[in-house]
Scaffold this motif. Structure first.
Motif, short mmCIF file in Angstrom:
data_model
loop_
_atom_site.label_atom_id
_atom_site.label_comp_id
_atom_site.label_asym_id
_atom_site.label_seq_id
_atom_site.Cartn_x
_atom_site.Cartn_y
_atom_site.Cartn_z
N LEU A 53 1.02 12.82 -2.07
CA LEU A 53 1.21 11.48 -2.13
C LEU A 53 -0.25 10.89 -2.09
N VAL A 54 -0.17 9.78 -2.86
CA VAL A 54 -1.26 8.80 -3.00
C VAL A 54 -1.11 7.47 -2.13
N ILE A 55 -1.78 7.24 -1.11
CA ILE A 55 -1.68 5.97 -0.42
C ILE A 55 -3.08 5.05 -0.89
N THR A 56 -2.61 3.97 -1.62
CA THR A 56 -3.81 3.24 -2.25
C THR A 56 -3.77 1.83 -1.93
N ASP A 57 -4.85 1.25 -1.56
CA ASP A 57 -5.01 -0.16 -1.76
C ASP A 57 -4.90 -0.79 -3.15
N LEU A 58 -4.67 -2.20 -3.26
CA LEU A 58 -4.48 -2.87 -4.33
C LEU A 58 -5.87 -3.46 -5.16
N LYS A 59 -6.41 -4.15 -4.19
CA LYS A 59 -7.78 -4.95 -4.42
C LYS A 59 -8.94 -3.94 -4.51
N MET A 60 -9.41 -3.40 -5.61
CA MET A 60 -10.68 -2.57 -5.40
C MET A 60 -11.39 -2.73 -6.85
N VAL A 61 -12.68 -2.51 -6.78
CA VAL A 61 -13.41 -2.81 -7.79
C VAL A 61 -13.47 -1.56 -8.81
N GLU A 62 -13.90 -1.85 -10.19
CA GLU A 62 -13.74 -0.93 -11.24
C GLU A 62 -12.14 -0.51 -11.59
N ILE A 63 -11.43 0.32 -10.91
CA ILE A 63 -10.15 0.62 -11.17
C ILE A 63 -9.48 -0.01 -9.91
N GLY A 64 -8.62 -0.78 -10.22
CA GLY A 64 -7.81 -1.40 -9.04
C GLY A 64 -6.45 -0.61 -9.02
N GLY A 65 -5.85 -1.15 -7.78
CA GLY A 65 -4.37 -0.39 -7.39
C GLY A 65 -3.63 -0.30 -8.52
N MET A 66 -3.39 -1.49 -9.15
CA MET A 66 -2.37 -1.68 -10.42
C MET A 66 -2.49 -0.60 -11.37
N GLU A 67 -4.01 -0.41 -11.77
CA GLU A 67 -4.25 0.45 -12.92
C GLU A 67 -4.03 1.70 -12.31
N LEU A 68 -4.55 2.24 -11.28
CA LEU A 68 -4.20 3.55 -10.69
C LEU A 68 -2.87 4.00 -10.61
N VAL A 93 4.42 -7.20 -4.74
CA VAL A 93 5.71 -6.07 -4.54
C VAL A 93 6.38 -5.50 -5.73
N VAL A 94 6.98 -6.48 -6.38
CA VAL A 94 7.74 -6.39 -7.53
C VAL A 94 7.07 -5.52 -8.54
N GLU A 95 5.79 -6.07 -9.02
CA GLU A 95 5.04 -5.48 -9.73
C GLU A 95 4.74 -4.02 -9.53
N THR A 96 4.30 -3.64 -8.34
CA THR A 96 3.97 -2.07 -7.93
C THR A 96 5.35 -1.47 -8.01
N MET A 97 6.44 -1.81 -7.57
CA MET A 97 7.67 -1.09 -7.83
C MET A 97 7.82 -0.82 -9.14
N LYS A 98 7.69 -1.95 -9.92
CA LYS A 98 8.11 -1.61 -11.55
C LYS A 98 7.08 -0.55 -12.00
N LEU A 99 5.83 -0.44 -11.58
CA LEU A 99 5.14 0.61 -11.99
C LEU A 99 5.49 1.95 -11.44
N GLY A 100 6.13 1.93 -10.51
CA GLY A 100 6.69 3.36 -9.97
C GLY A 100 6.08 3.61 -8.62
N ALA A 101 5.81 2.48 -7.71
CA ALA A 101 5.32 2.82 -6.45
C ALA A 101 6.62 2.99 -5.49
N PHE A 102 6.52 4.00 -4.60
CA PHE A 102 7.85 4.38 -3.72
C PHE A 102 7.94 3.33 -2.61
N ASP A 103 6.85 2.60 -2.02
CA ASP A 103 6.99 1.81 -0.87
C ASP A 103 5.71 0.81 -0.72
N TYR A 104 5.75 -0.10 0.38
CA TYR A 104 4.64 -1.16 0.27
C TYR A 104 4.41 -1.38 1.66
#
Length: 474
Positions: A53-68, A93-104
């Protein structure tokens, strides 16, 4: 190094306090947790070791959650991702789910909320691993057809490996449907006899005369219909292996003949006089307790000790439920190959239902349930409603309601039936305690006599006559 058998979790957040809090909660659940304060650091950890499992924040410097998440989807597609953020919007929420996130999980969240999401994510991860195992072939190559990675099955595999190279007699003990013949074939397949013949005989399906003829053979005229000499299985299997299934069902007379054969590997064909000698490896199986049968005088004690040289106990499916998903996917794959039906998968809800059930019929019953689901399935994942009603704990004579009104009607009927059974037992019990004196029974239970009589009429209970037992109307 990660601990074997424990879920491996990577928590990614640029706030150290969030990482520490998540680590504390997840560690209490039995997870092994590693933290990263940036997406870049997280990628470094992912290259060093695998994570579930990877539990990640969305807003981060360098590489953000969406990119990760996108990198994870492309490079680590089986890792389950849960997103945590303080910037919760429908769009994100919609965007992260489209990218493959399991939950929010929006901040702030409680320890209970994190624990709940993490457990669900881990269930999803196990499902993914089970599917991958089936795609890679869950059966261990040296044990074709046998599926299971549980500790109980590892013990069985170890016993098979040890005894296979020998010629020792083996007794496989297990309930019906646990795969005893597959174990016998695995022993033969790993033995020096693998290139010679393997015979499987179900001792419970043959009559006394036919079983003797099948095993020992017969000479012409040995019995009515024996118009020619016939070679028995023991002779045909010379240098090979004979598997006698359900030996517990063998008649005492044949047990005596088997005893001599087990001891000497010698036999005389039915109706013959010539003694024949063969070199045969014997494997027996039983679904009953032979020691108990010995005490009941239904199984010979001397034969029991000849068979009980190297026992292998096969666990029932209810004692290795962690193998149920692997077995279910394996059976589903075989079923689809055999029937040519459109490929399907089992939903997480269907798998969890299969895991909860106790499987009194073991693997054979699981195969039947999957076949039922494949037949009822009409596209998409196989869901709980595709599985037999018995798996849900619903009696087969009950139709699952399709509307609310049907549900309410069914509840009323079941409630009335259940209460009726208890009410009738209550009346009979009261009458029995009072010696079938209605007045005394009514007084004893605190009812009016006429009310008790009304219940007796309702359930067809007649008062005990002096010259006979009580009875009920048909």
């Amino acid at each position: 190094m990660p601990e074997a058998g424990r879920p491996q979790v990577l928590v990614v957040d640029d706030e150290l306090s969030i990482c520490r809090s998540c680590e504390k909660v997840l560690a209490r659940l039995g997870f092994t947790v590693k933290t990263a304060l940036s997406g870049k650091q997280a990628l470094g950890s992912l290259r060093e070791q695998p994570f579930d499992l990877v539990i990640t924040d969305l807003k981060m410097v360098e590489i953000g959650g969406m990119e990760l998440i996108e990198i994870l989807r492309n490079q680590y597609p089986d890792v389950i991702v849960v997103v945590i953020t303080g910037y919760a919007t429908i769009a994100s929420v919609v965007e992260t789910m489209k990218l493959g996130a399991f939950d929010y999980l929006p901040k702030p969240f409680t320890a209970q909320e994190l624990a709940s999401v993490a457990q669900k994510a881990w269930e999803k991860r196990k499902l993914v691993m089970e599917q991958r195992a089936v795609e890679a072939g869950v059966a261990i190559p040296e044990f074709p057809g046998i599926v299971g990675r549980s500790q109980r099955m590892q013990e069985v595999y170890s016993l098979i490996r040890k005894v296979a190279p020998t010629s020792s007699t083996v007794l496989i003990v297990g309930e019906s449907g646990t795969g005893k013949e597959l174990v016998a074939r695995a022993i033969h397949g790993l033995s020096p006899r693998r290139d010679n013949r393997f015979f499987a005989v179900d001792c419970g399906t043959l009559s006394l005369e036919l079983l003797q003829s099948e095993l020992f053979g017969h000479v012409r005229g040995a019995f009515t219909g024996a118009i020619a000499n016939k070679q028995g299985i023991f002779e045909a299997a010379d240098s090979g292996t004979v598997f006698l299934d359900e030996i517990c069902n063998v008649d005492l007379d044949i047990q005596g003949k088997l005893l001599r054969f087990v001891q000497e590997r010698q036999f005389i064909p039915l109706g013959g006089t010539e003694v024949k000698q063969v070199d045969v490896r014997l494997i027996f199986a039983t679904n009953r307790d032979l020691s108990k049968m010995v005490s009941e005088k239904s199984f010979r004690e001397d034969l029991y000790y000849r068979l009980y040289v190297y026992p292998i106990h096969l666990p029932p499916l209810r004692e290795r439920k962690e193998d149920v998903p692997l077995l279910a996917f394996h059976i589903l794959k075989k079923m689809q190959e055999r029937t040519g039906r459109e490929a399907a998968t089992l939903s997480e809800a269907a798998l969890r239902l299969l895991e909860k059930y106790d499987w009194p019929g073991n693997i054979r019953q699981l195969e039947n349930a999957i076949e039922w689901a494949v037949i009822n399935h009409e596209g998409g994942p196989i869901e709980p409603h595709h599985l037999p009603k018995t798996i849900h704990g619903i009696p087969p004579d009950i139709t699952i309601p399709a509307t609310k009104s049907e549900l309410l009607a069914l509840k009323r009927r079941l409630r009335d039936e259940a209460v009726g059974e208890v009410e009738r037992a209550f009346v009979v019990n009261a009458l029995e305690r009072s010696g079938w004196n209605v007045s005394r029974a009514a007084e004893d239970v605190g009812m009016q006599r006429q009310n008790l009589q009304a219940l007796m009429r309702k359930y067809g209970i007649r008062q005990l006559q002096k010259d006979g037992p009580a009875c009920s109307d048909p």
